[in-house]
Design an enzyme around this catalytic site. Structure first.
Site, mmCIF file in Angstrom:
data_model
loop_
_atom_site.group_PDB
_atom_site.id
_atom_site.type_symbol
_atom_site.label_atom_id
_atom_site.label_comp_id
_atom_site.label_asym_id
_atom_site.label_seq_id
_atom_site.Cartn_x
_atom_site.Cartn_y
_atom_site.Cartn_z
ATOM 1 N N HIS A 265 0.862 -1.184 0.000
ATOM 2 C CA HIS A 265 0.000 0.000 0.000
ATOM 3 C C HIS A 265 0.903 1.240 0.000
ATOM 4 O O HIS A 265 2.013 1.205 0.554
ATOM 5 C CB HIS A 265 -0.851 -0.051 1.267
ATOM 6 C CG HIS A 265 -1.935 0.987 1.350
ATOM 7 N ND1 HIS A 265 -1.676 2.280 1.731
ATOM 8 C CD2 HIS A 265 -3.263 0.908 1.127
ATOM 9 C CE1 HIS A 265 -2.816 2.953 1.738
ATOM 10 N NE2 HIS A 265 -3.797 2.158 1.378
ATOM 11 N N ASP B 245 3.032 -4.531 7.924
ATOM 12 C CA ASP B 245 1.786 -3.802 7.732
ATOM 13 C C ASP B 245 0.651 -4.785 8.001
ATOM 14 O O ASP B 245 0.363 -5.651 7.183
ATOM 15 C CB ASP B 245 1.722 -3.265 6.300
ATOM 16 C CG ASP B 245 0.438 -2.477 6.038
ATOM 17 O OD1 ASP B 245 -0.494 -2.568 6.861
ATOM 18 O OD2 ASP B 245 0.391 -1.788 5.012
ATOM 19 N N GLN C 281 -4.544 -5.168 7.006
ATOM 20 C CA GLN C 281 -5.548 -6.102 6.481
ATOM 21 C C GLN C 281 -5.623 -7.393 7.277
ATOM 22 O O GLN C 281 -6.447 -8.258 6.978
ATOM 23 C CB GLN C 281 -5.247 -6.430 5.011
ATOM 24 C CG GLN C 281 -5.398 -5.272 4.056
ATOM 25 C CD GLN C 281 -6.850 -4.784 3.936
ATOM 26 O OE1 GLN C 281 -7.782 -5.514 4.228
ATOM 27 N NE2 GLN C 281 -7.013 -3.532 3.545
ATOM 28 N N LYS D 57 -10.116 -0.612 10.410
ATOM 29 C CA LYS D 57 -10.149 -1.851 9.628
ATOM 30 C C LYS D 57 -10.326 -3.066 10.522
ATOM 31 O O LYS D 57 -10.181 -4.208 10.082
ATOM 32 C CB LYS D 57 -8.858 -1.976 8.817
ATOM 33 C CG LYS D 57 -8.741 -0.911 7.726
ATOM 34 C CD LYS D 57 -7.738 -1.291 6.671
ATOM 35 C CE LYS D 57 -7.199 -0.081 5.945
ATOM 36 N NZ LYS D 57 -8.028 0.291 4.786
ATOM 37 N N CYS E 184 -4.690 2.385 -3.715
ATOM 38 C CA CYS E 184 -3.442 2.893 -3.138
ATOM 39 C C CYS E 184 -2.306 1.887 -3.278
ATOM 40 O O CYS E 184 -1.504 1.713 -2.358
ATOM 41 C CB CYS E 184 -3.632 3.286 -1.679
ATOM 42 S SG CYS E 184 -4.772 4.640 -1.471
HETATM 43 C C1 LIG Z 1 -2.392 -2.955 3.573
HETATM 44 C C2 LIG Z 1 -2.766 -1.570 3.959
HETATM 45 N N1 LIG Z 1 -1.834 -0.756 4.480
HETATM 46 C C3 LIG Z 1 -2.116 0.506 4.857
HETATM 47 C C4 LIG Z 1 -3.363 1.022 4.710
HETATM 48 C C5 LIG Z 1 -3.594 2.448 5.104
HETATM 49 O O1 LIG Z 1 -4.431 2.529 6.202
HETATM 50 P P1 LIG Z 1 -4.968 3.973 6.648
HETATM 51 O O2 LIG Z 1 -5.645 4.561 5.459
HETATM 52 O O3 LIG Z 1 -5.902 3.685 7.752
HETATM 53 O O4 LIG Z 1 -3.781 4.765 7.070
HETATM 54 C C6 LIG Z 1 -4.371 0.210 4.161
HETATM 55 C C7 LIG Z 1 -5.762 0.669 3.991
HETATM 56 O O5 LIG Z 1 -6.089 1.603 3.318
HETATM 57 C C8 LIG Z 1 -4.063 -1.096 3.783
HETATM 58 O O6 LIG Z 1 -4.985 -1.888 3.243
#
Ligand SMILES: Cc1ncc(COP(=O)(O)O)c(C=O)c1O
Ligand SMILES: Cc1ncc(COP(=O)(O)O)c(C=O)c1O
Lengths: 153, 411, 411, 153
Positions: free
Chosen positions: C125, C201, C204, C227, C369
């Protein structure tokens, strides 16, 4: 429920108003500073240690009634005692200041030993006010540090 | 015309029905955080129960609704502070502090070099000091402090010398310790006259008086939702669209980019460039409700009411408690707001707050994140009482009663 | 033993009673954000109506309660992810993205110099890419990508070469586009074997399976409350206490300092060093409730259930819609989670999502993203459907029905 | 309430399936790229402008049905027209794509002029789907830019 009487025992207010062993020492074995960033309390402990005995102790600094009374009582309790005894008093005091999650009455944690340490037992009520525990223990943590500093001096 | 009635606000504020140690709560800590009215809490409930979805890239119904709520909040907050281009000038951060970090790390890092001066004041909250110290460590800028006078006001005698080399003057509209109300528009003008930009810390202002960034002519304004009847977790950074467009990104991640390749990225334009990741959406819904609620009260009416209460409080504190309570801050109610830093003779602020708690009175002891100010006046801490639109005269009476008991206990 | 029942979760989730265009909502966008159960919403309500106050420096009753709620949430979140020292290892940020920025700007800036390599993967991401690019611009570090194979998994053939000069391997536990489940413990071990630290990370992962930072042996873990059935406005950064103690501050302001003078500042110790300003307190109360709720469901039961649903979904999508729907991601359900990136022959993902919306089906079109990943597979966008603990088999049937209508409309 | 029929008119789907004026021009007066970061739509407009007339236009790129249909319809509407006419068509289209906060029926915004612009009026329904407006206007914004680029060439 804890009331103010549990915290502000007369003996504590007395020590706050007339702190024992205030002042500086000219030639201390250790001079150690303590600091509580949360409330801004500051404390300096001066020690003279000779032949394993805490011969003299003095304190300067400022803080709330609990921190001032605790340091004053502490100085009275440890002055003139062998370091081994001092360490035991510190341990007993610290365990008295430990919150018992199971809701045990803190007074029950006052060991007979602590009672013989004199007035210190009056601080037992502080445990009912968890945010104030740091006030009560500042002096003691600083003393522990000061003893270490003295050993290294 | 509004029909502002503090008793009505009180009824609207659920937390004020609480009892503390068997007494009704006397909440006098609005300078730390205000209490949200039911409308704000319910707006967030409605969001979560009816509309929650991630914003911006959605097509489906609730994603559109969430986006509308979030972007609608942006525009409404912008209008609330008189932003010329409300949709494009408001950046949502997590609090005032992050807003100042954004200012320092984005605008500051791009525009300041070694030797440049950022002028702050001795009455600033750490939020408007530490980020500049961090920039000083990184870039060798100079951080200069406008001194405070014995009258608890900025000492601006040496204006020209103070402004030498200054690129940014960053100051608070209202001191969170002294209650001092600074002449914002005049200070901004002084900055502009000396070729500097001006940033205003409006954290203590925006929930208590009408805020108009155009009347101030400010270049940057920062504040927090939780100090204006809104929720935690949300702050606001405002700047003119033209400055915003020139600022490089700060935090990096999703939502703030136009493109990412394995060899680099292109930042997005507009406020979202500074909103990396999923933003505080429910919080924006809450702030929108707070803005509407405050607008409904009428900010001028709130200011007038709190001013009258300030006059009363100063009188009460001076006359009662055997003269043993000193208020650290301007004597004149016209020069200040309802923030009262109390120094009780012979009683440490920590103990003052402790005894007051027994009476259900909520005041804050400590340095209030303004240590340079505390040092200036030789104080380690004060016990701070502060007003909100729900504060009643009766709250002041309980305060005085509790202070009397404090003085009595400590003899 | 838990008695996990998705219909029960459904009843607990207010948003799922909504209608969209006259049809019951079919929410298939949990990878973007999950829907909070009533328990989470009510925990925040209770906080605002009964306990709200600013944390940390209070003495009065509600300030203590707020502090207990906030610090209690920290400890509970720590225990939830198996942190060895839960009270001292969890930093609350505003989202996963800020957590990665904290990692890059604090640990990264202190430990990486020009030429050092941060290894990420092509399936990251942007939250785990852009902060490293920013550090590259500032410090000249190298950002290297583990390539993706045609099987939608990491291509780790050349492990030794990949790890050359690597100081940190930062990778996702689960791809938010492909659903690919990475072998976290093995990847961490590979990093450690090559003398690098490992960041995971978990955005998910943490709401869909049991997370144990000790079993992973990870050094850093980042995720978001929104999430995992929690609120917006809150993220988590976890690291070992020893590493945390060595990290310099990131954002500056109140709460993160031990002392501030006009000539400098001393940062505080512990997690609060990284929590400048008023933190997301109500949000922490919400996350605590989410953690309790998830624990009540049983994360193993949730994982098992979502796995079974994933098998069904893969079968349904392969067999229905005249074979015109391709799922971009691993074929084998054991290698993936319930995140399905759909490529519908002849229909742009934007249009897919639009038609699905008409059926009340919420899926997300776009690059999610993860543009490097999209480029790798030659895609501009996909329409992504993703599962949560409240998803039922019936939701999949509606999805298929709507996909059939989509294909029909576009001929 | 807006239904899918408002968005996906048959004529729109027809342009999506069989886009007009696809491809590149060998010696364009301007070649201009457009980009919609939200959905990843990309578009390249090639123009030949001679003596104030938009003589030829071609388009490449990819995007959703709305952005593809809009660009295809646009190319048909402007090809061969004097630039002054083209600018008017652009203006009329843009005003049709403006959301009317007061809830005015967007069809009412379809001016008689726009009707004579041919099939473009079919895009009026897009306004009922605010997130899709950007899809419909991408081509038009890129064309505006391309005309400017051509003037500078
Ligand atoms: C794998 C992963 N990393 C990071 C994020 C970023 O999370 P956030 O938008 O809550 O900062 C997301 C979700 O958008 C994600 O799916
Ligand atoms: C004047 C002023 N500035 C900044 C802040 C910081 O606000 P926050 O903690 O919401 O970041 C505060 C409040 O604490 C304040 O009173």
């Amino acid at each position: 429920m804890a009331g103010l009487d549990d915290l502000y025992r007369e003996i504590i207010l007395d020590h706050y108003r007339s702190p024992r062993n205030r002042g500086e020492l000219d030639h201390p074995t250790a001079r150690t500073e303590g600091f509580n960033p949360l409330c801004g309390d500051e404390l300096v402990v001066y020690l003279v240690v000779r032949d394993g005995v805490l011969e003299d102790i003095k304190l300067t600094g400022h803080g709330c009634s609990i921190s001032q009374a605790s340091s004053s009582m502490m100085s009275a309790a440890v002055k003139g005692k062998p370091l081994s005894d001092v360490r035991q008093i510190i341990d007993r005091f610290k365990s008295m200041m430990t919150v018992h999650e199971d809701g045990t009455d803190p007074e029950a944690a006052v060991t007979p030993d602590l009672r013989t340490d004199g007035e210190l037992a009056a601080l037992a009520g502080v445990v009912k006010f968890p945010v104030r525990i740091k006030c009560a223990t500042l002096a003691w943590n600083t003393l522990t540090q000061a003893i270490d500093d003295a050993a290294r001096a | 015309m509004t029909s502002f009635d503090p008793r009505r606000v009180r009824i609207d504020t659920p937390l004020l029905t609480r009892e503390i140690h068997g007494r009704p709560i006397t909440y006098l800590d609005s300078a730390s955080s205000t209490l949200p009215p039911r409308a704000v809490i319910e707006a967030m409930d409605r969001y979560y129960t009816g509309h929650h979805a991630n914003v911006h890239r959605g097509v489906y119904q609730t994603a559109n609704e969430a986006t509308e709520i979030y972007e609608g909040a942006r525009a409404e907050v912008g209008r609330f502070i008189g932003a010329p281009d409300p949709e494009n000038e408001v950046v949502f951060t997590k609090n005032t502090t992050e807003a100042f970090n954004l200012l320092a790390r984005s605008w500051g890092a791009a525009n300041l070099r070694a030797g440049d001066v950022v002028l702050v004041t001795e009455m600033e909250h750490h939020a408007n000091i530490v980020p500049w110290f961090q920039l000083r460590e990184e870039r060798g800028i100079e951080v200069r402090f406008v001194p405070l006078g014995d009258d608890f006001r900025l000492d601006l005698k040496d204006l020209d010398r103070l402004f030498e080399g200054v690129k940014l003057f960053s100051f608070t509209a209202i001191s969170n310790v002294l209650g001092t109300r600074n002449p914002v528009a005049a200070l901004v003008r002084a900055a502009h006259d000396h070729g500097a930009l001006a940033a205003v810390d409006a954290a203590q202002a925006v929930g208590h008086q009408r805020t108009d960034v155009r009347a101030w002519d400010a270049d940057f304004v920062c504040f927090s939702a939780h100090k204006m009847l809104g929720p935690t977790g949300l702050g606001v950074f405002w700047t003119r669209a033209a400055i915003l467009a020139s600022m490089p990104p700060f935090l990096g991640g999703g939502g703030m980019i136009a493109d990412v390749r394995t060899d680099g990225f292109v930042p997005a334009s507009g406020p979202t460039r500074f909103e990396a990741g999923t933003p505080p959406i429910a919080e924006a819904a809450g702030l929108r409700a707070a803005v509407r609620y405050l607008t409904g009260l009428g900010l001028d009416a709130v200011a007038e009411y709190e001013h009258a209460l300030t006059v009363t409080a100063l009188d009460l504190l001076a006359e009662s408690v055997d003269g043993r309570v000193r208020v650290i801050g301007p004597r004149e109610a016209t020069e200040r707001t309802g923030v009262f830093s109390l120094d009780v003779e012979g009683v440490h602020p920590h103990d003052v707050a402790q005894v007051l708690d027994e009476y259900g009175v909520c005041v804050r002891p400590g340095h209030h994140c303004a240590k340079p100010l505390m040092r200036r006046y030789g104080l380690a801490a004060t016990a701070r009482a502060s007003l909100g639109p729900y504060t009643l005269r009766g709250d002041l009476d309980v305060l005085v009663e509790a202070l009397q008991a404090t003085v009595k206990l400590f003899g």
